[in-house]
Write a protein that holds these residues in place. Structure first.
Motif, PDB file in Angstrom:
ATOM      1  N   GLU A  13       0.774  -1.230   0.074  1.00 49.13           N
ATOM      2  CA  GLU A  13      -0.081  -0.007  -0.029  1.00 49.13           C
ATOM      3  C   GLU A  13       0.843   1.295  -0.048  1.00 49.13           C
ATOM      4  N   ILE A  14       2.114   1.199   0.675  1.00 45.32           N
ATOM      5  CA  ILE A  14       2.821   2.328   0.747  1.00 45.32           C
ATOM      6  C   ILE A  14       3.368   2.876  -0.586  1.00 45.32           C
ATOM      7  N   LEU A  15       3.915   1.542  -1.164  1.00 40.90           N
ATOM      8  CA  LEU A  15       4.553   1.795  -2.538  1.00 40.90           C
ATOM      9  C   LEU A  15       3.580   1.935  -3.634  1.00 40.90           C
ATOM     10  N   LEU A  18       2.879   5.849  -3.013  1.00 35.77           N
ATOM     11  CA  LEU A  18       4.381   6.595  -3.556  1.00 35.77           C
ATOM     12  C   LEU A  18       4.242   6.609  -5.032  1.00 35.77           C
ATOM     13  N   ALA A  19       3.931   5.293  -5.689  1.00 34.03           N
ATOM     14  CA  ALA A  19       3.843   5.565  -7.167  1.00 34.03           C
ATOM     15  C   ALA A  19       2.795   6.346  -7.803  1.00 34.03           C
ATOM     16  N   GLN A  23       3.661   9.356 -10.213  1.00 35.43           N
ATOM     17  CA  GLN A  23       2.927   9.351 -11.549  1.00 35.43           C
ATOM     18  C   GLN A  23       2.229  10.666 -11.646  1.00 35.43           C
ATOM     19  N   GLN A  24       1.486  11.114 -10.594  1.00 34.52           N
ATOM     20  CA  GLN A  24       0.682  12.289 -10.693  1.00 34.52           C
ATOM     21  C   GLN A  24       1.477  13.314 -10.807  1.00 34.52           C
ATOM     22  N   TYR A  25       2.368  13.482 -10.199  1.00 37.49           N
ATOM     23  CA  TYR A  25       3.694  14.518 -10.324  1.00 37.49           C
ATOM     24  C   TYR A  25       4.016  14.687 -11.634  1.00 37.49           C
ATOM     25  N   PHE A  35       9.538   5.154 -14.405  1.00 38.94           N
ATOM     26  CA  PHE A  35      10.114   5.125 -13.145  1.00 38.94           C
ATOM     27  C   PHE A  35       9.970   3.824 -12.306  1.00 38.94           C
ATOM     28  N   ALA A  36      10.953   3.543 -11.505  1.00 37.61           N
ATOM     29  CA  ALA A  36      10.952   2.485 -10.704  1.00 37.61           C
ATOM     30  C   ALA A  36      11.457   3.077  -9.040  1.00 37.61           C
TER      31      ALA A  36
END
Length: 85
Positions: A13-15, A18-19, A23-25, A35-36
């Motif tokens: 859930e945390i990852l 963050l992803a 992605q939104q940024y 990105f990874a």
């Protein structure tokens, strides 16, 4: 009582959170890039996790290229997109 009821999130859930933020940024900045995000335990073998917006094969290729450059102590070229924080 599960982890959410205790106010804790799972690593997945945390990852994913963050992803989604990364992605939104990129989307807000008009940047189309892959990105990874990697997490791992310090000090030896342990748990490693990742999240990516790329296809698995593309992500593996990018990680291999990056690892090769790091092992040769080469600089990793900056992205053609300027990231603003």
């Amino acid at each position: 009582m599960n982890s959410k009821e205790q106010g804790h999130l799972t690593t997945e859930e945390i990852l994913n959170n963050l992803a989604n933020a990364i992605q939104q940024y990129f989307k807000d900045m008009g940047i189309d890039t892959g990105f990874a995000l990697l997490t791992f335990d310090f000090g030896g073998p342990g748990t490693g996790n990742y999240v990516s917006n790329a296809d698995l094969d593309d992500m593996i290729l990018a990680l291999r290229e990056t690892a090769d450059k790091l092992e040769r102590h080469q600089d990793i070229p900056r992205t053609k997109n300027k990231l603003m924080v």
